[in-house]
Design a protein around this motif. Structure first.
Motif, PDB file in Angstrom:
ATOM      1  N   ILE A 131      -1.479  49.448  29.228  1.00 38.46           N
ATOM      2  CA  ILE A 131      -1.247  49.536  31.004  1.00 38.46           C
ATOM      3  C   ILE A 131       0.229  50.336  31.129  1.00 38.46           C
ATOM      4  CG2 ILE A 131      -2.568  46.675  31.122  1.00 38.46           C
ATOM      5  CD1 ILE A 131       0.388  45.694  31.422  1.00 38.46           C
ATOM      6  N   ARG A 132       0.344  50.494  32.489  1.00 35.29           N
ATOM      7  CA  ARG A 132       1.641  51.280  32.170  1.00 35.29           C
ATOM      8  C   ARG A 132       2.375  50.398  31.909  1.00 35.29           C
ATOM      9  NH1 ARG A 132       3.414  51.285  37.980  1.00 35.29           N
ATOM     10  NH2 ARG A 132       2.435  49.589  38.296  1.00 35.29           N
ATOM     11  N   GLY A 133       3.617  51.341  30.743  1.00 34.05           N
ATOM     12  CA  GLY A 133       4.639  50.844  30.590  1.00 34.05           C
ATOM     13  C   GLY A 133       4.710  50.435  28.541  1.00 34.05           C
ATOM     14  N   GLY A 134       3.215  50.304  28.354  1.00 32.71           N
ATOM     15  CA  GLY A 134       2.695  49.659  26.836  1.00 32.71           C
ATOM     16  C   GLY A 134       1.751  49.425  26.842  1.00 32.71           C
ATOM     17  N   THR A 135       1.760  48.736  25.863  1.00 36.16           N
ATOM     18  CA  THR A 135       0.219  47.810  25.597  1.00 36.16           C
ATOM     19  C   THR A 135       0.652  46.512  25.252  1.00 36.16           C
ATOM     20  OG1 THR A 135      -0.001  49.836  23.596  1.00 36.16           O
ATOM     21  CG2 THR A 135      -1.438  47.743  23.324  1.00 36.16           C
ATOM     22  N   VAL A 136      -0.734  46.006  25.583  1.00 36.59           N
ATOM     23  CA  VAL A 136      -0.609  43.649  25.823  1.00 36.59           C
ATOM     24  C   VAL A 136      -0.912  43.963  24.791  1.00 36.59           C
ATOM     25  CG1 VAL A 136      -0.738  42.042  27.018  1.00 36.59           C
ATOM     26  CG2 VAL A 136       0.683  44.352  27.828  1.00 36.59           C
ATOM     27  N   ARG A 137      -1.333  42.901  24.039  1.00 30.71           N
ATOM     28  CA  ARG A 137      -2.197  42.159  23.067  1.00 30.71           C
ATOM     29  C   ARG A 137      -2.788  40.905  24.229  1.00 30.71           C
ATOM     30  NH1 ARG A 137       1.536  40.222  18.323  1.00 30.71           N
ATOM     31  NH2 ARG A 137       2.731  40.093  19.940  1.00 30.71           N
ATOM     32  N   MET A 138      -4.390  40.928  24.211  1.00 29.72           N
ATOM     33  CA  MET A 138      -4.612  39.852  24.172  1.00 29.72           C
ATOM     34  C   MET A 138      -5.160  39.066  23.955  1.00 29.72           C
ATOM     35  SD  MET A 138      -4.276  41.197  27.869  1.00 29.72           S
ATOM     36  CE  MET A 138      -5.662  39.089  28.611  1.00 29.72           C
ATOM     37  N   LYS A 139      -4.948  37.391  23.802  1.00 28.47           N
ATOM     38  CA  LYS A 139      -5.529  36.670  23.441  1.00 28.47           C
ATOM     39  C   LYS A 139      -6.936  36.152  23.365  1.00 28.47           C
ATOM     40  CE  LYS A 139      -1.513  34.096  23.503  1.00 28.47           C
ATOM     41  NZ  LYS A 139      -0.987  32.937  23.744  1.00 28.47           N
ATOM     42  N   VAL A 140      -7.844  36.345  23.212  1.00 34.66           N
ATOM     43  CA  VAL A 140      -8.731  36.132  23.485  1.00 34.66           C
ATOM     44  C   VAL A 140     -10.276  34.831  22.721  1.00 34.66           C
ATOM     45  CG1 VAL A 140     -11.397  37.179  24.185  1.00 34.66           C
ATOM     46  CG2 VAL A 140      -9.492  38.715  24.323  1.00 34.66           C
ATOM     47  N   ALA A 141     -10.738  33.615  23.354  1.00 34.35           N
ATOM     48  CA  ALA A 141     -11.035  32.540  22.904  1.00 34.35           C
ATOM     49  C   ALA A 141     -12.525  32.980  23.133  1.00 34.35           C
ATOM     50  CB  ALA A 141     -10.549  31.629  23.453  1.00 34.35           C
ATOM     51  N   ASP A 142     -13.310  33.016  22.041  1.00 34.69           N
ATOM     52  CA  ASP A 142     -14.648  32.685  22.576  1.00 34.69           C
ATOM     53  C   ASP A 142     -15.437  30.870  23.230  1.00 34.69           C
ATOM     54  OD1 ASP A 142     -15.460  35.725  22.091  1.00 34.69           O
ATOM     55  OD2 ASP A 142     -15.382  34.756  19.353  1.00 34.69           O
ATOM     56  N   LEU A 143     -16.159  31.730  23.742  1.00 32.89           N
ATOM     57  CA  LEU A 143     -16.939  29.784  24.735  1.00 32.89           C
ATOM     58  C   LEU A 143     -17.820  29.909  24.265  1.00 32.89           C
ATOM     59  CD1 LEU A 143     -15.348  30.604  28.344  1.00 32.89           C
ATOM     60  CD2 LEU A 143     -14.088  28.972  26.876  1.00 32.89           C
ATOM     61  N   GLY A 144     -18.229  30.839  23.845  1.00 29.01           N
ATOM     62  CA  GLY A 144     -20.105  30.414  23.397  1.00 29.01           C
ATOM     63  C   GLY A 144     -20.421  31.063  24.759  1.00 29.01           C
ATOM     64  N   ALA A 145     -22.565  32.186  24.047  1.00 30.13           N
ATOM     65  CA  ALA A 145     -23.328  32.133  25.011  1.00 30.13           C
ATOM     66  C   ALA A 145     -22.730  33.195  25.716  1.00 30.13           C
ATOM     67  CB  ALA A 145     -23.538  31.031  25.844  1.00 30.13           C
ATOM     68  N   GLY A 146     -21.959  34.206  24.922  1.00 28.65           N
ATOM     69  CA  GLY A 146     -21.409  35.706  25.490  1.00 28.65           C
ATOM     70  C   GLY A 146     -20.200  35.589  26.842  1.00 28.65           C
ATOM     71  N   TRP A 147     -20.012  34.005  26.591  1.00 25.78           N
ATOM     72  CA  TRP A 147     -18.555  34.361  27.142  1.00 25.78           C
ATOM     73  C   TRP A 147     -16.917  33.833  26.599  1.00 25.78           C
ATOM     74  CZ3 TRP A 147     -18.946  34.090  32.329  1.00 25.78           C
ATOM     75  CH2 TRP A 147     -20.423  33.379  33.075  1.00 25.78           C
ATOM     76  N   ASP A 148     -16.129  34.131  26.846  1.00 23.21           N
ATOM     77  CA  ASP A 148     -14.975  34.001  27.031  1.00 23.21           C
ATOM     78  C   ASP A 148     -13.882  34.376  28.118  1.00 23.21           C
ATOM     79  OD1 ASP A 148     -13.728  36.528  28.263  1.00 23.21           O
ATOM     80  OD2 ASP A 148     -14.353  37.879  26.115  1.00 23.21           O
ATOM     81  N   LYS A 149     -12.829  33.341  27.312  1.00 25.01           N
ATOM     82  CA  LYS A 149     -11.140  33.312  28.073  1.00 25.01           C
ATOM     83  C   LYS A 149      -9.981  34.451  27.373  1.00 25.01           C
ATOM     84  CE  LYS A 149     -10.230  28.996  27.490  1.00 25.01           C
ATOM     85  NZ  LYS A 149      -9.838  27.611  27.661  1.00 25.01           N
ATOM     86  N   ALA A 150      -9.647  35.112  28.738  1.00 27.21           N
ATOM     87  CA  ALA A 150      -8.347  36.263  27.810  1.00 27.21           C
ATOM     88  C   ALA A 150      -7.094  35.885  28.348  1.00 27.21           C
ATOM     89  CB  ALA A 150      -8.826  36.929  27.343  1.00 27.21           C
TER      90      ALA A 150
END
Length: 401
Positions: free
Chosen positions: A341-360
């Motif tokens: 993004i503007r200003g640098g890199t951000v690490r996203m913590k992504v959790a898999d919910l199953g069935a192709g869904w996730d939350k970040a």
């Protein structure tokens, strides 16, 4: 589709036993040999043969040294060989983790820094091939999850270059810290440093055989063939048709009530607990006996860090006692995905919910750093990171369509 591998270490574990068990369970021999050729080492050959250990049929894998590598390897030499190879990156990383564990254990056993360790007990090129071959074999079998039974370390005593020592030896004792082990069977060493380090690195959980629909069972033979004792490592292999939605693990919950601690000290205590490896620390307002207001300090920590956490709580707080209980927690499989993004890199913590869904969720420290440098509100930076991740995910899905 990944696979679940369970190590049944009823007769201990060694590097050659791991290799033999994987081959017995269906690891193609040619794929293993060709994969190890990517180490670009010469002077050895691999041999497999069918043997009996007690009443069991098993596979024995031997590393036959023809020339060179007659002196113990150093950690730096091992790292150099692995990094210069053309092995897959996950195999390189996991193999290096095994040798780091071995170096730490050997260093503790002989009271020398890990970088100065010469792997006398680990051997020379034969054990080196056992380690890399074991990791590579799991990779080739597409093992995405590994578990293990408690490890039988054997009994009696062993003769070493430092004299006669009890079983388990110092290196195995160091490697076994925090995992379940026991002693049974003939008066021999059944678990070697190489084998224990491999299982510790590969397995995420230790316990009895879980419910499995195994597609293959393999038996890997050790060198010894004691009378009336099947000296083999048994493995169970299962196809996982879908990734587990939840990962279950056992963890320690440690808590204590505090009503006379200077509030300025709480942050210091929490920082120390997190530095020790605590998974979470919470401070909860409570009403204690005689209606005194207080704080319930709760800490979740891996079992092997329990004593270190207790030491901090007793040293840094006025508490005279704490409550401990082992609890089960279920966590979502997670991964780190960097976004720009503007200003640098951000690490996203992504959790898999199953069935192709996730939350970040964006990593707070990354967003805070960008907000300070750019002068933009922290809330705005966090929203930009989440939007960037969502856009990247949608683009990826459109590419698959």
């Amino acid at each position: 589709m990944g696979r679940h591998l369970h190590f049944d270490c009823f007769s201990g574990v060694s590097g050659d036993m791991v290799l033999g068990a994987l081959v017995s369970a269906g690891l193609p021999w040619a794929d293993l040999v060709n994969g190890l050729n990517r180490l670009k080492l010469s002077g050895y050959t691999l041999r497999k043969r069918a043997v009996h250990r007690g009443a069991l049929h098993a596979v024995k894998v031997d590393v036959l040294i023809q020339q060179g590598f007659h002196r113990p390897l150093t950690l730096s030499r091992i790292r150099s060989i692995i990094m210069r190879s053309t092995l897959p990156s996950p195999v390189k990383a996991r193999s290096l983790s095994v040798f780091d564990r071995l170096a730490d254990a050997e260093g503790l056993a002989h009271q020398v820094p890990a970088k100065d360790v010469h792997f006398h007990e680990v051997g020379v090129v034969d054990s080196f091939i056992d380690v890399v071959g074991g990791v590579l074999g799991c990779y080739l079998l597409n093992v995405t999850r590994a578990t293990s039974s408690p490890i039988n370390v054997g009994a009696g005593s062993i003769q070493t270059s430092h004299g006669r020592l009890p079983v388990p030896g110092p290196a195995v004792t160091a490697l076994a810290e925090g995992i379940p082990v026991y002693s049974d069977g003939p008066s021999h060493e059944l678990a070697t440093p190489t084998g224990v380090a491999l299982v510790r690195t590969l397995a995420s959980e230790f316990g009895p055989l879980p419910v499995m629909r195994s597609v293959a069972v393999g038996y890997g033979a050790g060198d010894r063939d004691p009378q009336d004792w099947p000296n083999v490592l048994r493995v169970f292999l299962q196809d996982d048709s879908a990734p587990e939605t939840y990962h279950t693990e056992r963890i320690m919950q440690i808590e204590t009530n505090l009503d006379d601690l200077n509030p300025q000290i709480y942050e210091h205590v929490m920082e120390q607990l997190f530095e020790l490896g605590a998974v979470d620390v919470a401070l909860i307002p409570v009403v204690m006996k005689k209606s005194r207001p207080g704080v319930l300090l709760t800490c979740l920590t891996p079992k092997e860090r329990t004593n270190a956490v207790l030491e901090i709580l007793f040293q840094e707080t006025p508490t005279l006692g704490v409550r401990l209980q082992e609890v089960t927690r279920q966590i979502l499989p997670r991964r780190i995905v960097p976004v720009s993004i503007r200003g640098g890199t951000v690490r996203m913590k992504v959790a898999d919910l199953g069935a192709g869904w996730d939350k970040a969720a964006p990593e707070y420290v990354d967003c805070q750093s960008i907000a300070r440098r750019s002068g933009r509100p922290l809330k705005t930076v966090m929203e930009e990171a989440l939007h960037a991740y969502q856009q990247a995910s949608q683009k990826k899905l459109r590419g698959r369509a």
